[in-house]
Design a protein around this motif. Structure first.
Motif, PDB file in Angstrom:
ATOM      1  N   ALA A 101      29.851  39.480  47.572  1.00  0.00           N
ATOM      2  CA  ALA A 101      28.785  40.163  48.248  1.00  0.00           C
ATOM      3  C   ALA A 101      29.785  41.045  49.380  1.00  0.00           C
ATOM      4  N   ALA A 102      28.987  42.611  49.411  1.00  0.00           N
ATOM      5  CA  ALA A 102      29.996  43.854  49.333  1.00  0.00           C
ATOM      6  C   ALA A 102      29.766  44.585  50.587  1.00  0.00           C
ATOM      7  N   ASP A 103      29.942  44.852  51.523  1.00  0.00           N
ATOM      8  CA  ASP A 103      29.778  45.842  52.424  1.00  0.00           C
ATOM      9  C   ASP A 103      30.699  47.038  52.692  1.00  0.00           C
ATOM     10  N   ALA A 104      29.869  48.290  53.776  1.00  0.00           N
ATOM     11  CA  ALA A 104      31.292  49.044  53.507  1.00  0.00           C
ATOM     12  C   ALA A 104      31.574  49.033  54.791  1.00  0.00           C
ATOM     13  N   HIS A 105      31.577  48.390  55.767  1.00  0.00           N
ATOM     14  CA  HIS A 105      31.893  47.907  57.139  1.00  0.00           C
ATOM     15  C   HIS A 105      32.834  47.074  56.547  1.00  0.00           C
ATOM     16  N   THR A 106      33.386  47.724  57.506  1.00  0.00           N
ATOM     17  CA  THR A 106      34.801  46.272  57.858  1.00  0.00           C
ATOM     18  C   THR A 106      34.571  45.569  59.033  1.00  0.00           C
ATOM     19  N   TYR A 107      34.682  44.007  59.427  1.00  0.00           N
ATOM     20  CA  TYR A 107      34.808  43.004  60.704  1.00  0.00           C
ATOM     21  C   TYR A 107      35.943  42.390  60.568  1.00  0.00           C
ATOM     22  N   ALA A 108      35.671  41.420  62.090  1.00  0.00           N
ATOM     23  CA  ALA A 108      36.291  41.489  62.491  1.00  0.00           C
ATOM     24  C   ALA A 108      36.224  39.469  61.730  1.00  0.00           C
ATOM     25  N   ASP A 109      34.798  39.090  61.935  1.00  0.00           N
ATOM     26  CA  ASP A 109      34.401  38.146  60.998  1.00  0.00           C
ATOM     27  C   ASP A 109      33.911  38.333  59.425  1.00  0.00           C
ATOM     28  N   TYR A 110      34.413  37.526  58.906  1.00  0.00           N
ATOM     29  CA  TYR A 110      33.615  38.089  57.549  1.00  0.00           C
ATOM     30  C   TYR A 110      33.231  37.113  57.145  1.00  0.00           C
ATOM     31  N   SER A 111      32.690  36.030  57.316  1.00  0.00           N
ATOM     32  CA  SER A 111      31.730  34.660  57.498  1.00  0.00           C
ATOM     33  C   SER A 111      30.102  35.443  57.598  1.00  0.00           C
ATOM     34  N   GLU A 112      30.036  36.072  58.584  1.00  0.00           N
ATOM     35  CA  GLU A 112      28.431  36.761  58.417  1.00  0.00           C
ATOM     36  C   GLU A 112      27.887  37.037  57.676  1.00  0.00           C
ATOM     37  N   THR A 113      26.675  36.618  57.307  1.00  0.00           N
ATOM     38  CA  THR A 113      26.105  36.379  56.110  1.00  0.00           C
ATOM     39  C   THR A 113      25.027  37.760  55.944  1.00  0.00           C
ATOM     40  N   SER A 114      24.689  38.205  57.552  1.00  0.00           N
ATOM     41  CA  SER A 114      24.024  38.837  57.794  1.00  0.00           C
ATOM     42  C   SER A 114      24.711  40.791  57.588  1.00  0.00           C
ATOM     43  N   GLY A 115      25.806  40.766  57.205  1.00  0.00           N
ATOM     44  CA  GLY A 115      26.970  42.090  57.675  1.00  0.00           C
ATOM     45  C   GLY A 115      26.733  42.545  56.535  1.00  0.00           C
ATOM     46  N   TYR A 116      26.226  42.000  55.334  1.00  0.00           N
ATOM     47  CA  TYR A 116      26.764  41.903  54.317  1.00  0.00           C
ATOM     48  C   TYR A 116      25.550  43.017  52.976  1.00  0.00           C
ATOM     49  N   GLU A 117      25.211  44.504  52.881  1.00  0.00           N
ATOM     50  CA  GLU A 117      24.189  45.080  51.884  1.00  0.00           C
ATOM     51  C   GLU A 117      23.953  44.220  50.620  1.00  0.00           C
ATOM     52  N   TYR A 118      24.990  44.303  50.373  1.00  0.00           N
ATOM     53  CA  TYR A 118      24.965  43.689  49.091  1.00  0.00           C
ATOM     54  C   TYR A 118      25.720  42.829  48.276  1.00  0.00           C
ATOM     55  N   TRP A 119      24.368  42.196  47.559  1.00  0.00           N
ATOM     56  CA  TRP A 119      24.593  40.480  46.391  1.00  0.00           C
ATOM     57  C   TRP A 119      24.405  40.583  45.512  1.00  0.00           C
ATOM     58  N   GLY A 120      24.897  39.659  44.547  1.00  0.00           N
ATOM     59  CA  GLY A 120      25.460  39.633  43.038  1.00  0.00           C
ATOM     60  C   GLY A 120      24.345  38.346  43.259  1.00  0.00           C
ATOM     61  N   GLN A 121      23.401  38.338  41.657  1.00  0.00           N
ATOM     62  CA  GLN A 121      22.518  37.380  41.148  1.00  0.00           C
ATOM     63  C   GLN A 121      23.193  35.920  41.145  1.00  0.00           C
ATOM     64  N   GLY A 122      24.815  35.653  41.407  1.00  0.00           N
ATOM     65  CA  GLY A 122      25.360  33.999  41.642  1.00  0.00           C
ATOM     66  C   GLY A 122      26.063  33.762  40.165  1.00  0.00           C
ATOM     67  N   THR A 123      26.989  32.839  40.341  1.00  0.00           N
ATOM     68  CA  THR A 123      27.076  32.024  39.087  1.00  0.00           C
ATOM     69  C   THR A 123      26.909  30.622  39.428  1.00  0.00           C
ATOM     70  N   GLN A 124      26.492  29.970  38.281  1.00  0.00           N
ATOM     71  CA  GLN A 124      26.935  28.417  38.806  1.00  0.00           C
ATOM     72  C   GLN A 124      27.883  28.245  38.382  1.00  0.00           C
ATOM     73  N   VAL A 125      28.605  26.759  39.410  1.00  0.00           N
ATOM     74  CA  VAL A 125      29.180  25.953  39.196  1.00  0.00           C
ATOM     75  C   VAL A 125      28.839  24.637  39.032  1.00  0.00           C
ATOM     76  N   THR A 126      29.274  23.775  38.343  1.00  0.00           N
ATOM     77  CA  THR A 126      29.110  22.605  37.923  1.00  0.00           C
ATOM     78  C   THR A 126      30.532  21.684  38.006  1.00  0.00           C
ATOM     79  N   VAL A 127      30.201  20.604  38.800  1.00  0.00           N
ATOM     80  CA  VAL A 127      31.277  20.123  38.862  1.00  0.00           C
ATOM     81  C   VAL A 127      30.533  17.835  38.933  1.00  0.00           C
ATOM     82  N   SER A 128      31.790  17.525  37.842  1.00  0.00           N
ATOM     83  CA  SER A 128      31.711  16.189  37.844  1.00  0.00           C
ATOM     84  C   SER A 128      32.827  15.065  38.195  1.00  0.00           C
ATOM     85  N   SER A 129      31.552  13.676  38.584  1.00  0.00           N
ATOM     86  CA  SER A 129      32.873  13.181  39.516  1.00  0.00           C
ATOM     87  C   SER A 129      33.299  12.275  38.055  1.00  0.00           C
TER      88      SER A 129
END
Length: 129
Positions: A101-129
């Motif tokens: 995720a990317a956004d042109a603003h700076t934040y005190a807390d980077y964890s707020e999902t609503s603050g990000y304007e741009y998102w990628g499509q994602g990449t899958q990570v699978t972990v087997s035990s």
């Protein structure tokens, strides 16, 4: 138009490491606060994506989610328009789709999902035990 493309997701075994990359196009990476989030199948419908890591535009500040703290690093190369998430000692609970995720603003807390304007499509990570 800014676009984000993630790569590096793969199948791994418990205890392995994985390196995820995110390339930004249509802009200059140095202009953006960057972060990684994930969404796992086990999450309830409507639950927000889980914050993994964030990094300021000049790499001067980073922040990590509690569930991954000590196991991940985040870095950026503004010249290459690339952000990298290194995850170590992966567990089955780390299996998820990882989003950049990317956004042109700076934040005190980077964890707020609503603050990000741009998102990628994602990449899958699978972990087997």
């Amino acid at each position: 138009q800014v676009q984000l493309v993630e790569s590096g997701g793969r199948w791994v075994q418990d205890g392995d490491s994985v390196t995820l990359s995110c390339v930004l196009s249509g802009g200059r990476l140095r202009s953006y606060t960057m972060a990684w989030f994930r969404q796992a199948p086990r999450q309830a419908t409507g639950q927000e994506r889980e914050f993994i890591a964030g990094i300021s535009y000049n790499s001067g500040r980073t922040q990590f989610g509690d569930s991954v703290k000590g196991r991940v690093t985040i870095s950026r190369d503004n010249a290459k328009n690339t952000v990298v998430l290194q995850m170590n000692n992966l567990k089955p609970d780390d299996a998820a789709v990882y989003y950049c995720a990317a956004d042109a603003h700076t934040y005190a807390d980077y964890s707020e999902t609503s603050g990000y304007e741009y998102w990628g499509q994602g990449t899958q990570v699978t972990v087997s035990s």
